[in-house]
Enzyme design. Structure first.
Site, PDB file in Angstrom:
ATOM      1  N   HIS A 211     142.985  59.617 -90.454  1.00 32.03           N
ATOM      2  CA  HIS A 211     143.334  60.906 -89.843  1.00 32.03           C
ATOM      3  C   HIS A 211     144.299  61.749 -90.608  1.00 32.03           C
ATOM      4  O   HIS A 211     144.356  63.010 -90.613  1.00 32.03           O
ATOM      5  CB  HIS A 211     143.620  60.912 -88.335  1.00 32.03           C
ATOM      6  CG  HIS A 211     142.553  60.221 -87.694  1.00 32.03           C
ATOM      7  ND1 HIS A 211     141.422  60.912 -87.530  1.00 32.03           N
ATOM      8  CD2 HIS A 211     142.169  58.940 -86.959  1.00 32.03           C
ATOM      9  CE1 HIS A 211     140.516  60.201 -86.738  1.00 32.03           C
ATOM     10  NE2 HIS A 211     141.028  58.948 -86.701  1.00 32.03           N
TER      11      HIS A 211
ATOM     12  N   ARG B 222     120.275  60.545-117.372  1.00 33.34           N
ATOM     13  CA  ARG B 222     121.342  61.251-116.699  1.00 33.34           C
ATOM     14  C   ARG B 222     122.429  60.415-116.962  1.00 33.34           C
ATOM     15  O   ARG B 222     123.635  60.722-116.804  1.00 33.34           O
ATOM     16  CB  ARG B 222     121.106  61.727-115.499  1.00 33.34           C
ATOM     17  CG  ARG B 222     120.971  60.679-114.197  1.00 33.34           C
ATOM     18  CD  ARG B 222     120.726  61.193-112.836  1.00 33.34           C
ATOM     19  NE  ARG B 222     121.632  61.486-112.162  1.00 33.34           N
ATOM     20  CZ  ARG B 222     121.346  61.526-110.820  1.00 33.34           C
ATOM     21  NH1 ARG B 222     120.286  61.748-110.294  1.00 33.34           N
ATOM     22  NH2 ARG B 222     122.331  61.638-109.712  1.00 33.34           N
TER      23      ARG B 222
ATOM     24  N   ARG C 114     123.919  61.463 -98.172  1.00 29.89           N
ATOM     25  CA  ARG C 114     123.279  60.292 -99.288  1.00 29.89           C
ATOM     26  C   ARG C 114     123.425  59.200 -98.510  1.00 29.89           C
ATOM     27  O   ARG C 114     124.581  58.321 -98.679  1.00 29.89           O
ATOM     28  CB  ARG C 114     124.057  60.422-100.675  1.00 29.89           C
ATOM     29  CG  ARG C 114     123.821  61.431-101.461  1.00 29.89           C
ATOM     30  CD  ARG C 114     124.511  61.235-102.814  1.00 29.89           C
ATOM     31  NE  ARG C 114     124.080  62.037-103.778  1.00 29.89           N
ATOM     32  CZ  ARG C 114     124.693  63.231-104.251  1.00 29.89           C
ATOM     33  NH1 ARG C 114     125.712  63.712-103.809  1.00 29.89           N
ATOM     34  NH2 ARG C 114     124.029  63.791-105.369  1.00 29.89           N
TER      35      ARG C 114
ATOM     36  N   CYS D 253     120.224  70.840-103.779  1.00 32.81           N
ATOM     37  CA  CYS D 253     121.434  69.987-103.517  1.00 32.81           C
ATOM     38  C   CYS D 253     121.754  69.122-104.679  1.00 32.81           C
ATOM     39  O   CYS D 253     122.917  68.318-104.208  1.00 32.81           O
ATOM     40  CB  CYS D 253     120.858  69.002-102.331  1.00 32.81           C
ATOM     41  SG  CYS D 253     119.646  68.048-102.716  1.00 32.81           S
TER      42      CYS D 253
ATOM     43  N   GLU E 138     112.405  66.709-106.956  1.00 33.15           N
ATOM     44  CA  GLU E 138     113.297  66.143-108.044  1.00 33.15           C
ATOM     45  C   GLU E 138     112.525  65.494-109.077  1.00 33.15           C
ATOM     46  O   GLU E 138     112.951  64.798-110.066  1.00 33.15           O
ATOM     47  CB  GLU E 138     114.533  65.147-107.605  1.00 33.15           C
ATOM     48  CG  GLU E 138     113.951  63.935-106.733  1.00 33.15           C
ATOM     49  CD  GLU E 138     115.122  63.464-106.112  1.00 33.15           C
ATOM     50  OE1 GLU E 138     116.256  63.484-106.652  1.00 33.15           O
ATOM     51  OE2 GLU E 138     115.057  62.288-105.425  1.00 33.15           O
TER      52      GLU E 138
ATOM     53  N   ARG F 273     119.246  62.204 -96.036  1.00 31.10           N
ATOM     54  CA  ARG F 273     118.273  61.654 -96.823  1.00 31.10           C
ATOM     55  C   ARG F 273     118.062  59.992 -96.824  1.00 31.10           C
ATOM     56  O   ARG F 273     118.958  59.554 -96.581  1.00 31.10           O
ATOM     57  CB  ARG F 273     118.766  62.019 -98.370  1.00 31.10           C
ATOM     58  CG  ARG F 273     117.863  61.254 -99.467  1.00 31.10           C
ATOM     59  CD  ARG F 273     118.188  61.655-100.855  1.00 31.10           C
ATOM     60  NE  ARG F 273     119.355  60.988-101.511  1.00 31.10           N
ATOM     61  CZ  ARG F 273     119.836  61.162-102.575  1.00 31.10           C
ATOM     62  NH1 ARG F 273     119.405  61.963-103.364  1.00 31.10           N
ATOM     63  NH2 ARG F 273     120.858  60.471-102.766  1.00 31.10           N
TER      64      ARG F 273
ATOM     65  N   ASN G 168     119.666  67.256-110.275  1.00 34.25           N
ATOM     66  CA  ASN G 168     120.367  66.029-111.106  1.00 34.25           C
ATOM     67  C   ASN G 168     119.013  65.201-111.771  1.00 34.25           C
ATOM     68  O   ASN G 168     119.077  65.032-112.934  1.00 34.25           O
ATOM     69  CB  ASN G 168     121.178  65.135-110.408  1.00 34.25           C
ATOM     70  CG  ASN G 168     122.152  65.830-109.792  1.00 34.25           C
ATOM     71  OD1 ASN G 168     122.560  66.937-110.038  1.00 34.25           O
ATOM     72  ND2 ASN G 168     122.670  65.318-108.798  1.00 34.25           N
ATOM     73  N   ASP G 169     118.203  64.915-110.838  1.00 27.91           N
ATOM     74  CA  ASP G 169     117.359  63.909-111.368  1.00 27.91           C
ATOM     75  C   ASP G 169     115.920  64.957-111.936  1.00 27.91           C
ATOM     76  O   ASP G 169     115.344  64.801-112.704  1.00 27.91           O
ATOM     77  CB  ASP G 169     116.211  63.253-110.065  1.00 27.91           C
ATOM     78  CG  ASP G 169     117.103  61.998-110.108  1.00 27.91           C
ATOM     79  OD1 ASP G 169     117.524  61.380-111.196  1.00 27.91           O
ATOM     80  OD2 ASP G 169     117.423  61.587-108.954  1.00 27.91           O
TER      81      ASP G 169
END
Ligand code: PEP
Ligand code: MG
Length: 540
Positions: A188, A461, A293, A498, A427, A329, A450-451
Site C-alpha cells: 500500500h 517484434r 493481460r 490496446c 492483431e 483478455r 504490437n502483433d
C-alpha cells in the site's frame, strides 16, 4: 556521498532530510489469566475500538487519497470481523488461559505466516494487513496510541516497511518520498505513493545512521544519494522543477472529460498486468481497463492457477473499478511468453506457432477454467472478455459454443453471473481482412498493434536487429486500423487500440479522425494521451 540502489515503485525526484521511521515495537508478554471470559471481553472491546479508529482513518484517507485507496481501511474493518481470526484468538485465550494481547499476537503470527507463504504476490502482501490490524488491537489493549510523524519540515521517510495505517496517518504535507527496505510493488505504501504522486523506492538497504542526513531520491533511476555535494543538489533541483511542472500540468487534467474540443468522447482506458496495477490505473484517471493481460497470473505461478485463484483476481479488479468496464483478455501464452508447466514442445517459429487462442481451443479444460472464473467475477462489476490472435470466424464460433457450455454449467450450479460483452483482438492481418464478418459475431474489437505490426511487416517484434524497421506508423498498419474501425462500426462494434501505438501522442489526432472509440495505454500514459485528446478539434 553514498549511493544506494533499489527498485522504483513510483517516479519523481525528492531532496531533503531523511527520517528513519521506526515503530514502537509491541512487546507482548504471555500472562496466565484466571478469568478467560473477562479476557475475551477485553478483546471484544478492543476490537470494537479498533473498528472505530479504522472508520476514522477511512474518512481521513477518503479525503486525502480517494475512495479506492481508502478502501483498505474498510477491508481492515471487515478483517476484524473475520470468524477464523476471532475464533483463533478466543480459542487461544480459553485453551491456554492466557491474556488477550498474547492471543492476538500468536494469531497474528500464524495468519501472517500463512499469507506470506502463499504462492501469490497479492495474498503475500496481505500478511502486512493482518499484522497491522493485530498491532492496532494490541496497542489498544496496552493503552498505547498510534505513532505519528513529528517535526515541521517535509522529509524523506526511510522505513523497514510501512503498514497502510501508518502511511495514512503520516501528515502528507510532510512527506517527500518513501524509501523502504522491504515492501513490494503491491504494497500500500507503493500504491499510496503513486496516488500522492511522490517518488517511492523499495529494496533500499539504508544504514541506520542515515537518520537526519540530506539525501536525493531519484525515483526514475531507483537510486538514493546520501549526503550529495552542492553541485549534485543543484542539478537535481532543476530536474525536480521540470518534473513538478510537467506532473502538475498533467494532474490538472484529472477528472476532466476525455473529450475533443468539439465534444467527441474517447474511452481512455488502462492496460494492466495484474491486480496490483489497478491503483495506478485509477490514480491516473483510467475510465476503464482496456486490456488486462491475464497471462501474468499464469506466468507468476508454478502451476495452473486454479479457478478460485483466478476468480479472486478478476473479482478484485472488477470491484476496484467500481462499475467501469474491465476488458480481460484470455490467456495469451506461447511465443515470447513461455510457461514451463504447459510443457510445450520446442518450435522453430513460436511467434507463428502454438500460442494464445490456439492453445485454449486445443486444451479446452484450461480455457473453461478461466472462462468460469471470468463469468463468476462478472457478477461483481462490468467485465468484458476478449480473445487474442483470432484468424477466423470458425474460431469465434467455437469460442462462443464453449462460452455457452460454461454459462450452462454455472446455471446448473445456480451460480450468478453478469452480462458479459465479448470481443476479439485484431492483431493478425487475417482478422483485419475479414473484420466485416468477425464484427457480426462480437461486441467489440481491440486492435493489438504490437502483433499486427509484426505480422503485417513480417518482422519479429523480439528481434533487436530489426528494431529500426519495425514501424507501427507504416502505411499498411494505419490502413488496417482504418479498415478495422470502418468494418466494426458497420456492425455496431466499438473499436479500440490496446497495443503500444495507442500511447503514441503523435497519432492521437489521426486515430480520432479515423473514428477510434477507445484507446488503452499503460497507466502513466493516460494523462499525456488525455492532454492530446482534449486538443483535437474535429470541426476544423
Ligand atoms: C498487441 O499485440 O498489440 C497486444 C496488445 O498484445 P501483446 O503485446 O500482449 O501481445
Ligand atoms: Mg498481441
Amino acid at each position: 556521498m553514498q549511493k544506494l540502489e533499489g527498485k522504483s515503485v513510483f517516479g519523481g525526484i525528492a531532496i531533503g532530510k531523511v527520517v528513519v521511521y521506526s515503530k514502537a515495537d509491541s512487546m507482548v508478554a504471555r500472562k496466565h489469566v484466571e478469568d478467560t471470559q473477562k479476557e475475551i471481553q477485553r478483546f471484544e472491546d478492543a476490537k470494537e475500538e479498533a473498528k472505530n479508529q479504522l472508520a476514522g482513518l477511512y474518512d481521513k484517507a477518503l479525503k486525502e487519497v480517494g475512495e479506492e485507496n481508502a478502501a483498505i481501511f474498510e477491508v481492515h474493518q471487515m478483517m476484524l470481523d473475520d470468524l477464523d481470526y476471532i475464533e483463533s484468538i478466543t480459542h487461544i485465550i480459553t485453551s491456554e488461559t492466557v491474556n488477550a494481547e498474547y492471543a492476538v499476537a500468536c494469531t497474528s503470527d500464524n495468519f501472517s505466516e500463512m499469507f506470506a507463504s502463499m504462492d501469490d504476490d497479492y495474498m503475500r502482501a496481505r500478511a502486512a494487513d493482518i499484522k497491522d490490524i493485530s498491532n492496532r488491537i494490541i496497542n489498544i489493549l496496552q493503552g498505547r496510541s498510534d505513532v505519528l510523524l513529528e517535526g515541521n519540515d517535509p522529509v524523506i521517510i526511510a522505513a523497514d516497511d510501512l503498514a497502510p495505517s501508518e502511511t495514512v496517518q503520516l501528515d502528507k504535507s510532510k512527506v517527500l518520498s518513501f524509501v523502504t527496505r522491504k515492501g513490494s510493488t503491491n504494497s500500500h505504501t507503493a500504491i499510496l505513493a503513486r496516488t500522492m504522486n511522490i517518488p517511492a523506492l523499495i529494496g533500499i538497504d539504508f544504514p541506520e545512521d542515515v537518520n537526519g542526513k540530506t539525501a536525493i531520491v531519484d525515483g526514475y533511476a531507483g537510486a538514493v544519494y546520501i549526503e550529495p555535494d552542492e553541485a549534485m543538489i543543484e542539478e537535481y533541483k532543476e530536474k525536480r522543477q521540470k518534473d513538478i511542472d510537467k506532473k502538475k500540468m498533467l494532474l490538472e487534467l484529472k477528472g476532466k472529460p476525455n473529450k475533443t474540443v468539439d465534444g467527441r468522447e474517447i474511452m481512455l482506458y488502462a492496460n494492466i498486468g495484474g491486480v496490483s496495477d489497478v491503483a495506478a490505473a485509477l490514480a491516473n484517471d483510467a475510465a476503464g481497463i482496456g486490456l488486462f493481460r491475464s497471462e501474468f497470473l499464469y506466468l507468476e505461478s508454478n502451476d495452473y492457477p486454479t479457478e478460485d485463484e483466478q476468480f479472486i483476481a478478476y473479482q478484485t479488479v472488477a470491484r476496484n473499478m467500481a462499475g467501469k468496464r474491465v476488458i480481460i483478455r484470455t490467456l495469451d501464452i506461447g511465443a515470447d511468453k513461455q510457461v514451463d508447466y504447459f510443457n510445450m514442445e520446442h518450435e522453430d517459429n513460436p511467434a507463428m506457432g502454438y500460442r494464445a487462442i490456439r492453445i485454449c481451443l486445443d486444451r479446452v479444460e484450461v480455457f473453461k477454467t478461466q472462462l468460469r472464473a471470468l463469468y463468476r467475477a462478472s457478477a461483481y462489476g462490468k467485465i468484458a472478455i476478449m480473445f487474442p490472435m483470432i484468424i477466423s470466424v470458425a474460431e469465434v464460433k467455437r469460442i462462443k459454443e464453449i462460452v455457452e457450455e460454461v454459462k450452462k454449467e454455472l446455471d446448473d450450479a445456480s451460480i450468478k453471473y453478469g452480462d458479459v460483452e465479448l470481443g476479439i483482438m485484431i492483431e493478425t492481418p487475417a482478422a483485419v481482412m475479414i473484420s466485416d464478418q468477425l464484427a457480426k459475431e462480437v461486441d467489440f474489437f481491440s486492435i493489438g498493434t504490437n502483433d499486427l505490426t509484426q505480422y503485417t511487416l513480417a518482422i519479429d517484434r523480439q528481434n533487436p536487429k530489426l528494431d529500426n524497421i519495425y514501424d507501427s506508423h507504416h502505411e499498411a498498419v494505419l490502413r488496417m486500423i482504418q479498415m478495422t474501425i470502418d468494418n466494426g462500426h458497420k456492425e455496431g462494434c466499438f473499436v479500440g487500440i490496446c497495443g503500444e501505438l495507442a500511447s503514441d501522442t503523435s497519432l492521437t489526432e489521426t486515430f480520432i479522425r479515423m473514428g477510434i472509440d477507445e484507446l488503452s495505454v499503460s497507466p502513466t500514459f493516460i494523462l499525456p494521451v488525455k492532454n492530446e485528446i482534449r486538443k483535437v478539434d474535429l470541426s476544423k
